[in-house]
Enzyme design. Structure first.
Site, PDB file in Angstrom:
ATOM      1  N   GLN A   1      -8.674   3.167   7.497  1.00  0.00           N
ATOM      2  CA  GLN A   1      -9.839   2.390   7.067  1.00  0.00           C
ATOM      3  C   GLN A   1     -11.068   3.261   6.847  1.00  0.00           C
ATOM      4  O   GLN A   1     -12.012   2.855   6.169  1.00  0.00           O
ATOM      5  CB  GLN A   1     -10.163   1.295   8.095  1.00  0.00           C
TER       6      GLN A   1
ATOM      7  N   SER B   1      -4.046   6.280   3.812  1.00  0.00           N
ATOM      8  CA  SER B   1      -3.255   5.427   2.923  1.00  0.00           C
ATOM      9  C   SER B   1      -4.041   5.205   1.634  1.00  0.00           C
ATOM     10  O   SER B   1      -5.243   4.964   1.672  1.00  0.00           O
ATOM     11  CB  SER B   1      -2.971   4.094   3.614  1.00  0.00           C
TER      12      SER B   1
ATOM     13  N   CYS C   1      -2.192 -18.202  13.690  1.00  0.00           N
ATOM     14  CA  CYS C   1      -1.511 -19.295  13.015  1.00  0.00           C
ATOM     15  C   CYS C   1      -0.995 -18.861  11.657  1.00  0.00           C
ATOM     16  O   CYS C   1      -0.041 -19.416  11.150  1.00  0.00           O
ATOM     17  CB  CYS C   1      -2.448 -20.489  12.869  1.00  0.00           C
TER      18      CYS C   1
ATOM     19  N   GLY D   1       0.173   4.462   5.241  1.00  0.00           N
ATOM     20  CA  GLY D   1      -0.466   4.621   6.541  1.00  0.00           C
ATOM     21  C   GLY D   1       0.485   4.397   7.704  1.00  0.00           C
ATOM     22  O   GLY D   1       0.441   5.114   8.708  1.00  0.00           O
ATOM     23  N   SER D   2       1.359   3.427   7.581  1.00  0.00           N
ATOM     24  CA  SER D   2       2.266   3.134   8.689  1.00  0.00           C
ATOM     25  C   SER D   2       3.211   4.296   8.940  1.00  0.00           C
ATOM     26  O   SER D   2       3.481   4.652  10.091  1.00  0.00           O
ATOM     27  CB  SER D   2       3.088   1.875   8.387  1.00  0.00           C
TER      28      SER D   2
HETATM   29  C1  LIG Z   1      -6.070   0.933  10.448  1.00  0.00           C
HETATM   30  C2  LIG Z   1      -4.804   0.828   9.669  1.00  0.00           C
HETATM   31  N1  LIG Z   1      -3.766   1.641   9.971  1.00  0.00           N
HETATM   32  C3  LIG Z   1      -2.620   1.595   9.295  1.00  0.00           C
HETATM   33  C4  LIG Z   1      -2.419   0.723   8.256  1.00  0.00           C
HETATM   34  C5  LIG Z   1      -1.104   0.741   7.557  1.00  0.00           C
HETATM   35  O1  LIG Z   1      -1.172   1.301   6.286  1.00  0.00           O
HETATM   36  P1  LIG Z   1      -0.045   0.998   5.193  1.00  0.00           P
HETATM   37  O2  LIG Z   1      -0.163  -0.432   4.872  1.00  0.00           O
HETATM   38  O3  LIG Z   1      -0.360   1.889   4.058  1.00  0.00           O
HETATM   39  O4  LIG Z   1       1.265   1.306   5.816  1.00  0.00           O
HETATM   40  C6  LIG Z   1      -3.468  -0.159   7.909  1.00  0.00           C
HETATM   41  C7  LIG Z   1      -3.357  -1.145   6.810  1.00  0.00           C
HETATM   42  O5  LIG Z   1      -2.408  -1.873   6.641  1.00  0.00           O
HETATM   43  C8  LIG Z   1      -4.686  -0.092   8.627  1.00  0.00           C
HETATM   44  O6  LIG Z   1      -5.706  -0.897   8.326  1.00  0.00           O
HETATM   45  S1  FES Z   2       0.582 -22.584  13.888  1.00  0.00           S
HETATM   46 FE1  FES Z   2      -1.162 -22.836  15.101  1.00  0.00          FE
HETATM   47  S2  FES Z   2      -1.775 -24.909  14.615  1.00  0.00           S
HETATM   48 FE2  FES Z   2      -0.002 -24.626  13.349  1.00  0.00          FE
END
Ligand SMILES: Cc1ncc(COP(=O)(O)O)c(C=O)c1O
Ligand code: FES
Ligand SMILES: Cc1ncc(COP(=O)(O)O)c(C=O)c1O
Ligand code: FES
EC number: 2.8.1.7
Lengths: 391, 146, 391
Positions: free
Chosen positions: C180, C200, C326, C72-73
């Site tokens: 998605q 993807s 985090c 996907g990317s």
């Molecule tokens: C909305 C969306 N676009 C793109 C990607 C990227 O896809 P991929 O991980 O196959 O590169 C993802 C998931 O990682 C996604 O949820």
């Molecule tokens: S990284 Fe956010 S509380 Fe530790």
């Protein structure tokens, strides 16, 4: 059924059993996304980091210098465009050679359309890059030298250490496409002064669609894939876990058995070369006589055309490849064969036979025997051969 | 990539060879481009009684030569003149788009041989008025966009 | 052993057995390079072209409009950079939204550094893109609108048909990241007027490291990977055959069972939402109440922080994901949750639970039961909760 002999190992290789076995658990069971913090994800993260370490060890790099890609072409594209765009304030000149893989050549041509200047170095009749021309081409605008480690068509191995030294002396980045070299040659990026190096798994009995780019720490390069934080923020996209695992196993196997592999293939290769030369007239071996990949054989057969040679061999169960453009319906034969000075009509009649770990001496005998018949049949049909006989 | 018919003609080409004292010989193509086709015709009473070919070229060039010779053997000159490359390709159950020019080569080789015949015997053949045997019939057809 | 409940199907999915079975022969036996003319190569070429047809049929495109990528990317990067660089003579303005995946957002940010201007559209509190703002943003310099089909964090489905119509009326290219959506929604690129669409495989029980970009015929776009002539000269690199085969089987299965899948997941989803709301106080459902992916549940739990929630759930065998920064050690929580108007402290306490084909009602019960305990424990520890109780 007729005998099947696969002699196109430079195009791609089958996945070895041990490699596939290692990959299998990562499809259905260990499928966690490595970016996740739960254990199922951490498990795959650790698994790919182990591969990173393996790959790094093989070429004497640090694990953090290994970036997984979707194959050799992506590694080449990334290295060259990434360096070009990140360093265009320093200069716009790139040096490469006339015999690079299209992954490098077409990327350079793209850059030429976008404000960069590219020098394509000549090679000698054996396919070795002209070192004097390399030195003379460097200007204060030169930002990158990209020369392949070993050629995919004629198997010629370049004087990489010397090129690395020239790059270092001139403070220019040095990229090498090592897609054909990895698994056949011991490579030490430190000693050879390599800044970027492209690899691909499917050339060494690993899976298709995965490879890596080594990027020396400190090298200024743009990311190629923007998005998630994978690969230290430099190559976005959910990791191809089973592919990376397979790549790791394949490269491990390759370097565990490197000497044995090279000895076996070199023997088969030299037998194949000798037998063809002894049994068929009007042939020419292309590529360097000994600075050559262990599995590579490339011959031109005068008066005949490559595609009909391939088709005839296929009918006898033999898989091979050619430098003829007729396979693609375009006019110019292989740019590599033209660069080593072959006339067009001879380049059209060339055949590449690349041996691999699954080939045997019997394969070689069968191929030679088949070639004798096939070449003779095609020559009998050829108006060019007719003229020779009449003389 | 190729139809069974193409492969059959490629593996067992008909009419390969030369004709001694042929009435017409034509050669087209260019070794530089990887293809040369040479046709030999024996003609009696406006009829092609024998035809042979030699070809340096790809699988579809050889198959096209073979099929074209079969299609004109025993036919009259004007019937041979009417043989189009499309008919050759069709008789072979089709050629890949990038290989269509190989069938053009076959059509051109026949015309070149007929032209040679017309010059040798001082005859005019309808349709060959503007024929130039040195024309490069070699327009490789890129059906795919780049 | 404790129960294992995988509720992160939006991050990645396991490969289904039928998918893996279909892939297996392509590793060791059918390994031919599709660019080769011998039968071993033609066989894999035909196999991937069959997948091309399958994928095309699913979205009502032509096979020649489907280009395989490494995921996907890559599809997102290619679509956006490819359109931008190929059409910069026409204009330098791109419109996207604030809630896109990083694959789109970071690519747009890269373009901003390279002479392009990008408008990031706002969304409402449910995550729906502001249509008025979209119309108002279009100028004669606008070359591309890129709006995702469905959001990966909050599951909101966009009014794609309406956006497609606006794009067409203004003669602007329309790209949608459907990573998605594919496998959950019926998509007709003709009807929706989509010019480019990213997919993807690993989000629909296919393998990681493979995807596709649909490019409508006639769209002016640069290739992304230069090199070999694969994918009609637009995406170089030896094809990831097993990956593509797996993608084909996965998408086929997904659309054969789409109604069933959606009905099952929607029921589980709504039960999960209801049970959380009924059993835990101070919670907020993020995303649209019904224009929402069938498997997506996203809640904010006030007074607690996402990472500690995830770690606690992991100890109970539950895999989930959060919008907390985090997890990555950065300061800002999810850009999506901020865009729908959540205050930082609430965004930090959010949890994404995404259901898939392998989840059951028992899984839902177990998760709710576990959440009640975990949220309570963390709140007992929280100084923010203390203040609330005092009121
Ligand atoms: C909305 C969306 N676009 C793109 C990607 C990227 O896809 P991929 O991980 O196959 O590169 C993802 C998931 O990682 C996604 O949820
Ligand atoms: S990284 Fe956010 S509380 Fe530790
Ligand atoms: C020298 C060389 N470079 C690059 C590549 C491209 O690698 P990949 O097919 O993995 O993209 C190949 C093989 O195709 C190669 O032989
Ligand atoms: S002879 Fe060159 S493509 Fe047919």
């Amino acid at each position: 059924m007729i005998r099947q002999v696969y002699l196109d190992n430079a195009a791609t290789t089958p996945v070895k059993k041990q490699v596939l076995d290692e990959m299998l658990p990562f499809f259905k069971e260990k499928y966690g996304n490595p970016s996740s913090i739960y254990r199922l994800g951490q498990e795959t993260r650790n698994a790919i980091d182990e591969v990173r370490e393996k790959v790094a060890n093989v070429i004497n790099a640090k694990p953090r210098e290994i970036y997984f890609t979707a194959g050799g072409s992506e590694a080449d594209n990334w290295a060259i465009k990434g360096i070009a765009f990140a360093n265009k304030d320093k200069g716009n000149h790139i040096i490469t050679s006339k015999i690079e893989h299209h992954g490098v050549l077409h990327t350079c041509e793209y850059l030429e359309k976008n404000g960069f200047e590219v020098t394509y170095l000549d090679v000698d009749e054996n396919g070795i890059v002209n070192m004097e021309q390399l030195k003379d081409s460097i200007t204060d605008k030169t930002i990158l030298i990209s020369i392949m480690f070993a050629n995919n068509e004629i198997g010629t191995i370049q004087p990489i250490e010397e090129i690395g030294k020239i790059a270092r002396d001139n403070k220019v980045y040095f990229h090498t496409d090592a897609v054909q070299a990895i698994g056949n040659i011991n490579i030490d990026v430190e000693k050879l002064n390599i800044d970027l190096l492209s690899m691909s798994a499917h050339k060494l009995y690993g899976p298709k669609g995965v490879g890596a780019l080594y990027i020396k720490q400190g090298v200024k390069i743009h990311p190629y894939m923007h998005g998630g934080a994978q690969e230290r923020n430099r190559r976005a996209g959910t990791e191809n876990i089973p592919g990376i695992i397979g790549f790791g196993k394949a490269i491990e196997l390759a370097y565990e058995t490197l000497d044995e592999h090279n000895e076996r293939l070199t023997k088969l290769r030299d037998k194949l070369i000798r037998d063809i030369k002894e049994n068929i007239e009007y042939v020419r071996l292309n590529g360097h006589p000994d600075k050559r990949l262990p599995g590579n054989v490339n011959f031109s057969f005068e008066f005949i055309e490559g595609e009909s040679l391939l088709l005839s061999l296929d009918m006898l169960g033999i898989c091979a490849s050619s430098g003829s453009a007729c396979t693609s319906g375009s006019l110019d034969p292989s740019h590599v064969l033209l660069a080593i000075g072959l006339p067009h009509e001879i380049a059209h009649g060339s055949l590449r036979l690349t041996l691999g770990d699954f080939n045997t001496e019997e394969d070689v005998d069968y191929v030679v025997e088949s070639l004798i018949k096939v070449v003779d049949r095609l020559r009998q049909m050829s108006p060019l051969y007719e003229n020779v006989k009449k003389k | 990539m190729y139809s069974d018919k193409v492969m059959e003609h490629f593996m067992n080409p008909r009419n390969v060879g030369e004709i001694e004292n042929a009435d017409g010989v034509g050669q087209v193509g260019n070794a530089k481009c990887g293809d040369i086709m040479k046709m030999y015709l024996k003609i009696e009473d406006e009829t092609i009684v024998d035809v042979k070919f030699k070809t340096f070229g790809c699988g579809s060039a050889i198959a096209s030569s073979s099929m074209a010779t079969e299609m004109i053997k025993g036919k009259t000159i004007s019937e041979a003149m009417n043989l189009s490359n499309k008919a050759v390709a069709q008789a072979l159950d089709g050629l890949p788009p990038v290989k269509m020019h190989c069938s053009v080569l076959a059509e051109q080789a026949i015309k070149a041989a007929l032209y040679d015949y017309s010059k040798k015997y001082n005859k005019t053949i309808e349709g060959l008025e503007d024929f130039n045997p040195d024309d490069d019939a070699h327009d490789h057809d890129h059906a795919e966009e780049h």
